[in-house]
Design a protein around this motif. Structure first.
Motif, PDB file in Angstrom:
ATOM      1  N   ASP A  51      -4.274  10.433  14.450  1.00 13.53           N
ATOM      2  CA  ASP A  51      -4.459   9.041  14.847  1.00 13.53           C
ATOM      3  C   ASP A  51      -3.417   8.164  14.148  1.00 13.53           C
ATOM      4  N   SER A  52      -2.139   8.435  14.421  1.00 15.38           N
ATOM      5  CA  SER A  52      -1.057   7.734  13.728  1.00 15.38           C
ATOM      6  C   SER A  52      -1.009   6.239  14.062  1.00 15.38           C
ATOM      7  N   ASP A  53      -1.697   5.814  15.107  1.00 19.40           N
ATOM      8  CA  ASP A  53      -1.758   4.378  15.417  1.00 19.40           C
ATOM      9  C   ASP A  53      -2.431   3.591  14.294  1.00 19.40           C
ATOM     10  N   LYS A  54      -3.264   4.255  13.505  1.00 15.50           N
ATOM     11  CA  LYS A  54      -3.951   3.590  12.398  1.00 15.50           C
ATOM     12  C   LYS A  54      -3.127   3.607  11.108  1.00 15.50           C
ATOM     13  N   TRP A  55      -1.944   4.189  11.164  1.00 16.79           N
ATOM     14  CA  TRP A  55      -1.052   4.250   9.991  1.00 16.79           C
ATOM     15  C   TRP A  55      -0.034   3.132  10.132  1.00 16.79           C
ATOM     16  N   ASN A  56       0.059   2.249   9.145  1.00 21.20           N
ATOM     17  CA  ASN A  56       0.947   1.097   9.298  1.00 21.20           C
ATOM     18  C   ASN A  56       1.985   0.954   8.184  1.00 21.20           C
ATOM     19  N   ARG A  57       2.221   1.978   7.410  1.00 22.45           N
ATOM     20  CA  ARG A  57       3.221   1.881   6.343  1.00 22.45           C
ATOM     21  C   ARG A  57       4.606   2.004   6.947  1.00 22.45           C
ATOM     22  N   GLU A  58       5.414   0.988   6.706  1.00 20.91           N
ATOM     23  CA  GLU A  58       6.795   0.985   7.191  1.00 20.91           C
ATOM     24  C   GLU A  58       7.790   1.280   6.084  1.00 20.91           C
ATOM     25  N   ALA A  59       7.332   1.167   4.842  1.00 26.37           N
ATOM     26  CA  ALA A  59       8.237   1.359   3.712  1.00 26.37           C
ATOM     27  C   ALA A  59       7.470   1.881   2.512  1.00 26.37           C
ATOM     28  N   VAL A  60       8.165   2.576   1.654  1.00 28.31           N
ATOM     29  CA  VAL A  60       7.603   3.104   0.418  1.00 28.31           C
ATOM     30  C   VAL A  60       8.314   2.421  -0.749  1.00 28.31           C
ATOM     31  N   TYR A  61       7.533   1.989  -1.731  1.00 36.99           N
ATOM     32  CA  TYR A  61       8.076   1.409  -2.959  1.00 36.99           C
ATOM     33  C   TYR A  61       8.035   2.484  -4.041  1.00 36.99           C
ATOM     34  N   TYR A  62       9.068   2.521  -4.880  1.00 36.31           N
ATOM     35  CA  TYR A  62       9.053   3.439  -6.015  1.00 36.31           C
ATOM     36  C   TYR A  62       9.736   2.773  -7.207  1.00 36.31           C
ATOM     37  N   HIS A  63       9.467   3.314  -8.397  1.00 36.52           N
ATOM     38  CA  HIS A  63      10.039   2.769  -9.629  1.00 36.52           C
ATOM     39  C   HIS A  63      10.192   3.898 -10.645  1.00 36.52           C
ATOM     40  N   TYR A  64      11.412   4.073 -11.171  1.00 37.95           N
ATOM     41  CA  TYR A  64      11.672   5.011 -12.261  1.00 37.95           C
ATOM     42  C   TYR A  64      11.814   4.197 -13.542  1.00 37.95           C
ATOM     43  N   TYR A  65      10.896   4.434 -14.480  1.00 46.94           N
ATOM     44  CA  TYR A  65      10.892   3.709 -15.749  1.00 46.94           C
ATOM     45  C   TYR A  65      11.518   4.510 -16.889  1.00 46.94           C
ATOM     46  N   GLU A  66      11.545   5.813 -16.770  1.00 49.04           N
ATOM     47  CA  GLU A  66      11.783   6.676 -17.918  1.00 49.04           C
ATOM     48  C   GLU A  66      13.258   6.976 -18.169  1.00 49.04           C
ATOM     49  N   TYR A  67      13.965   5.985 -18.665  1.00 48.68           N
ATOM     50  CA  TYR A  67      15.354   6.202 -19.070  1.00 48.68           C
ATOM     51  C   TYR A  67      15.557   5.548 -20.419  1.00 48.68           C
ATOM     52  N   PRO A  68      16.202   6.144 -21.352  1.00 51.83           N
ATOM     53  CA  PRO A  68      16.685   7.517 -21.292  1.00 51.83           C
ATOM     54  C   PRO A  68      15.530   8.499 -21.492  1.00 51.83           C
TER      55      PRO A  68
END
Length: 152
Positions: A51-68
């Motif tokens: 039922d992909s009509d109920k899926w509305n994500r158009e983008a994914v957010y991500y964050h890399y914190y672990e440097y160094p």
């Protein structure tokens, strides 16, 4: 890969934007348990049930914190759509990268400064700002994690 006899049709495939943090919501829904409000994922159940009509994500957010750190990926956050990836590197640099994932699937050519992508950059930066608010991420939180890492 997921196997769920009598629930998921064998051979089902999907091209939608999902993340590993969607697994918890999916398992909770499968167990008929309400997810806490502060969880950030989305249940994959609509996709699993066809039922992909109920899926509305158009983008994914991500964050890399672990440097160094061990993997040595510079601190950055970004937004990924099926077509583009926009990333902002911060901490010891202030750089932006944009990749056209359709034309450049290996993400080898940064087109951030290409005038042909100016409108895409503007749109993605707006969406990125909205997602940072949605997920309660901020410059202040970036700075907090940087300060914490200096203590170790």
């Amino acid at each position: 890969m997921i196997r769920w006899p009598n629930e998921i049709k064998p051979g089902t495939t999907e091209e939608e934007m999902v993340q590993n943090l969607d697994f918890a919501q999916t398992f909770l829904e499968a167990a008929q348990i309400s997810a806490p409000e502060d969880m950030q994922g989305e249940s994959l159940m609509p996709l699993l049930k066809g039922d992909s009509d109920k899926w509305n994500r158009e983008a994914v957010y991500y964050h890399y914190y672990e440097y160094p750190s061990v993997h040595m990926v510079k601190r950055h956050y970004g937004i990924v759509t099926k077509e583009y990836k926009l990333a902002h590197f911060y901490y010891d640099v202030d750089e932006w990268e944009l990749y056209d994932r359709k034309k450049d699937p290996k993400e080898m050519n940064n087109v951030y400064d290409d005038p042909a992508y100016a409108e895409i950059v503007k749109e993605l930066k707006e969406k990125l700002a909205q997602l940072r608010v949605k997920y309660k991420d901020s410059k202040e939180l970036d700075d907090k994690y940087i300060e914490q890492s200096k203590k170790y």
